[in-house]
Write an enzyme that holds these catalytic residues in place. Structure first.
Site, mmCIF file in Angstrom:
data_model
loop_
_atom_site.group_PDB
_atom_site.id
_atom_site.type_symbol
_atom_site.label_atom_id
_atom_site.label_comp_id
_atom_site.label_asym_id
_atom_site.label_seq_id
_atom_site.Cartn_x
_atom_site.Cartn_y
_atom_site.Cartn_z
ATOM 1 N N GLY A 308 4.070 1.448 5.381
ATOM 2 C CA GLY A 308 2.992 0.503 5.160
ATOM 3 C C GLY A 308 1.789 1.185 4.541
ATOM 4 O O GLY A 308 1.898 2.241 3.897
ATOM 5 N N SER A 309 0.619 0.612 4.766
ATOM 6 C CA SER A 309 -0.569 0.990 3.988
ATOM 7 C C SER A 309 -1.143 2.365 4.289
ATOM 8 O O SER A 309 -2.037 2.819 3.574
ATOM 9 C CB SER A 309 -1.658 -0.070 4.173
ATOM 10 O OG SER A 309 -1.226 -1.305 3.637
ATOM 11 N N THR A 310 -0.693 3.046 5.332
ATOM 12 C CA THR A 310 -1.151 4.429 5.525
ATOM 13 C C THR A 310 -0.712 5.301 4.351
ATOM 14 O O THR A 310 -1.329 6.326 4.073
ATOM 15 C CB THR A 310 -0.609 5.013 6.841
ATOM 16 O OG1 THR A 310 0.805 4.805 6.909
ATOM 17 C CG2 THR A 310 -1.269 4.354 8.049
ATOM 18 N N MET A 311 0.333 4.866 3.643
ATOM 19 C CA MET A 311 0.822 5.610 2.474
ATOM 20 C C MET A 311 -0.171 5.538 1.313
ATOM 21 O O MET A 311 -0.156 6.389 0.414
ATOM 22 C CB MET A 311 2.178 5.057 2.056
ATOM 23 C CG MET A 311 2.980 5.959 1.157
ATOM 24 S SD MET A 311 3.602 7.395 2.057
ATOM 25 C CE MET A 311 4.579 8.180 0.764
ATOM 26 N N LYS A 312 -1.053 4.555 1.354
ATOM 27 C CA LYS A 312 -2.033 4.391 0.276
ATOM 28 C C LYS A 312 -3.007 5.564 0.217
ATOM 29 O O LYS A 312 -3.623 5.815 -0.820
ATOM 30 C CB LYS A 312 -2.791 3.076 0.462
ATOM 31 C CG LYS A 312 -1.925 1.834 0.277
ATOM 32 C CD LYS A 312 -2.666 0.552 0.642
ATOM 33 C CE LYS A 312 -1.760 -0.670 0.460
ATOM 34 N NZ LYS A 312 -2.397 -1.924 0.933
#
Length: 713
Positions: A308-312
């Site tokens: 999810g968005s922690t990869m951003k």
């Protein structure tokens, strides 16, 4: 008549010849033995020596596992099994009987110590057997109980010494530590899971022996020349885990597990400057003393999923490093077509109209990151940074069971999706390692949990780990820029991380909401996500990096997806920073009352009144064990670290009265029982809500105290 004598003479001759042959055989045999010293292939001198040689075992101990400050996580502890000799033949001297003589008296005496009534003990002693045991009541006898029974001087009552592996903290990094158990074939303790198994070659002990000459009765001869084979105690393993920080994490996870009943919780606390893992835990977990295991995997390293968005965080870092991130440039949010399929923002593709990339980061816009990947960075450069941040390989953490990631970078939509945390699966530990580069000014640190190993017999360190760089994917200036904008994710009114504000400290971080892949697509439903947060503090010079992920919590009306995650992250981060004496960015009145680390004073050999006064002056909570006037023992010991308002136990001796344990933690209850020498059975998790013995009632020797725990609603 002459004919008869002829036959008799012949028989006598044959008999004489037989005797002569037998004599010569015996004579030859004796001569052979005399010359060679052997019989039936064995050296008789050796055989004779063996018959008069005895061997006595010198027991060694399995190595302990300790935290970074030397506090025990796993250790061997002595236990005893109670037995009764009923066979009268065992007594050779009536003045010193070796069997049970008076069964009534013996049953009466034992009933005061072990958890069996006199009648039940008497039934056992009246069995038609040479030796009897007392079932579960006679197993795991403590040293204190053993001493009490020995003082009774009961003929025929004896003990068999045993050893078991003991984990004083209960549920405590259990999937990391694992457990050891007794091998029924060898009767030795061996590692069966986790570090106990992986480090078995270090932890394993080797018993020693004393070989001595004895008389016919087996007693050692006065001038016997002893041969000693020295024992080898197992090596002690010191971890990077900090007992206090691990406790903060465990307590918060327990509360969240009880409140939201998620399918999984995964969390870790890391020092980003070194890669040292200070805490690591998950739910479901288990108590290694009970080995009630439901999940044998360490999910932080063995569970790869779409993050999810922690990869951003890492897509943003790559764009900033390549100078293609223009914070003030606007883009059209909502939907964006990639490879013939739409990328949608998390508000059902509605978006926020034309918005800046800066605000797109704060709002966690999928479209912003898909456009960064496709139009600004380009997929090739994005892929290069996935390599630089080591997402294509395992971290190599010194734990068993680490799995590989699965980066899907073949089709365009998968490439764009990977930029915002979908399509590709990575492990939590890979994300944590990559995030150390953001926290540590561009230098990525390899995570590790084994600090050093010591040979206790020689007091020598035989292995010393050290911090190891895993690469430098970005510059220090880029890392600072990323931290600054991640700080706004937490502080801005449009940021997705507002729930992670901590009074007094600047937090930088990124939220994550990961869809869970199922058969034929992603799972439906508002709860079928992995909600997460990757955060670091203090923002300008991070001392701690914490990752928390909660899978499929059961949220009620009015509850937010950030609630279960923040209820783990916030108290763990705040308490840990205070414990480490990290100065708050801004001091507030509430900070003065927060948890602080301090040194435990020496309260032994003082009167109870003086010791209590001193403890209270140090902002500690004294609990007295016993009724005598002077303190003989204390826990924690002098000079050990304690926290503000922590319970400290002062043992005096004499009669012990039951305290009110309401609100105590499991750890405090078990520490009290260990120091008091009483048997306490615990059930449940959280904090004590009931106890089987009322407050102020005197605790008898054989009393088993049952304490129930429950998490607060």
């Amino acid at each position: 008549m002459p004919k008869k004598n002829k036959f008799m003479n012949r028989g006598a001759a044959i008999l004489s010849i037989c005797f002569a042959l037998f004599f010569f055989v015996i004579l030859g045999r004796m001569a052979y033995i005399q010359i060679t010293g052997k019989a039936n292939g064995e050296v008789l001198a050796t055989k004779a020596t063996e018959q008069h040689e005895k061997k006595r075992t010198i027991e060694a101990s399995r190595g302990s596992i300790l935290d970074r400050k030397g506090k025990v996580i796993a250790e061997d502890t002595a236990t005893y099994k109670l037995i009764a000799i009923l066979d009268k033949k065992m007594t050779t001297d009536v003045k010193h009987p070796q069997h049970v003589v008076n069964k009534e008296k013996t049953a009466e005496a034992l009933s005061k110590v072990i958890n069996l009534d006199k009648a039940d003990i008497l039934d056992i002693l009246n069995k038609d057997a040479k030796q009897v045991e007392f079932g579960s009541a006679g197993r795991d006898i403590t040293y204190s109980q053993k001493q009490k029974i020995e003082k009774m001087k009961l003929p025929g009552i004896s003990f068999l010494r045993d050893t078991k592996r003991y984990y004083p903290n209960g549920v405590f990094a259990s999937n990391l530590i694992g457990y050891a158990e007794v091998d029924e074939e060898t009767n030795e303790i061996s590692g069966a899971m986790g570090l106990e198994k992986v480090l078995d070659k270090y932890l394993k002990e080797r018993d020693g022996y004393v070989t001595y000459e004895s008389d016919k009765s087996g007693w050692e001869l006065p001038n016997s020349k002893n041969k000693i084979t020295a024992p080898k105690n197992g090596d002690n393993v010191y971890l990077t885990i900090d007992q206090k920080i691990q406790t903060f994490l465990e307590d918060s996870m327990t509360k969240v597990a009880q409140k939201y009943n998620p399918k999984k919780i995964m969390a870790a606390v890391v020092d980003p400057k070194t890669g040292k893992v200070l805490a690591m835990g998950q739910r479901p977990s288990f108590d290694p003393n009970k080995r009630d295991v439901t999940n044998y995997y360490n999910d932080l390293i063995s569970y790869a999923y779409e993050p999810g968005s922690t990869m951003k965080i890492f897509t943003l870092a790559a764009a900033m490093q390549e100078n293609v991130f223009n914070a003030n440039e606007k883009y059209k949010s909502g939907t964006f077509e990639v490879g013939g399929a739409p990328v949608k923002d998390h508000n059902n593709g509605v978006g926020w109209g034309p918005t800046t990339y800066h605000d797109g980061v704060l709002r966690s816009s999928n479209v912003a990151f898909a456009k960064l990947a496709k139009e600004k960075l380009g997929y090739d450069r994005l892929n290069q940074y996935l390599h630089k941040f080591n997402f294509y390989q395992k971290t190599g953490i010194d734990l068993p069971g680490e799995v590989s990631s699965k980066i899907n970078f073949k089709y365009e939509f998968d490439k764009a999706s990977t930029a915002y945390g979908q399509a590709s699966a990575v492990t939590p530990i890979q994300q944590i390692q990559a995030a150390t580069a953001i926290a540590n000014d561009g230098k990525m640190m390899k995570p590790y949990v084994i600090d050093h190993i010591v040979d206790p017999d020689k007091d020598k360190t035989i292995y010393q780990n050290k911090p190891e760089s895993a690469g430098t994917p970005i510059s220090a200036s880029t890392a600072k820029k990323v931290r600054d904008i991640l700080g706004e994710v937490v502080t801005s009114k449009i940021g997705t991380g507002q729930a992670y504000k901590i009074e007094g400290f600047d937090v930088a971080g990124k939220t994550g909401t990961a869809q869970i892949a199922g058969k034929g697509g992603y799972l439906d439903g508002t709860d079928n996500y992995i909600f997460s947060f990757m955060g670091m503090a203090p923002k300008d010079d991070p001392e701690l990096l914490i990752y928390v992920a909660v899978q499929q919590p059961q949220l009620k009306a009015g509850q937010s997806s950030s609630d279960p995650v923040s209820e783990i992250f916030n108290p763990t981060m705040k308490n840990s920073l205070h414990y480490l004496n990290i100065e708050p960015t801004e001091k507030s009145d509430s900070d003065k009352e927060e948890t602080k680390a301090q040194t435990m004073p020496d309260l032994t050999d003082q009167t109870v009144a003086a010791a209590q006064k001193k403890a209270k002056e140090e902002n500690l909570t004294p609990i007295v064990i016993g009724s005598d006037v002077a303190v003989k023992e204390q826990y924690p010991k002098a000079d050990e670290e304690v926290l503000t308002n922590q319970k400290v136990f002062l043992k005096t001796g004499g009669k012990i009265k039951m305290p009110d344990m309401t609100g105590w933690s499991r750890r405090e209850v078990l520490q009290y029982g260990e120091l008091a020498g009483i048997h306490i059975e615990v059930s449940g998790q959280g904090y004590a809500v009931s106890q089987s013995v009322k407050k102020d009632k005197e605790i008898k020797d054989k009393t088993v105290i049952k304490v129930k725990f429950k998490n607060p609603d």
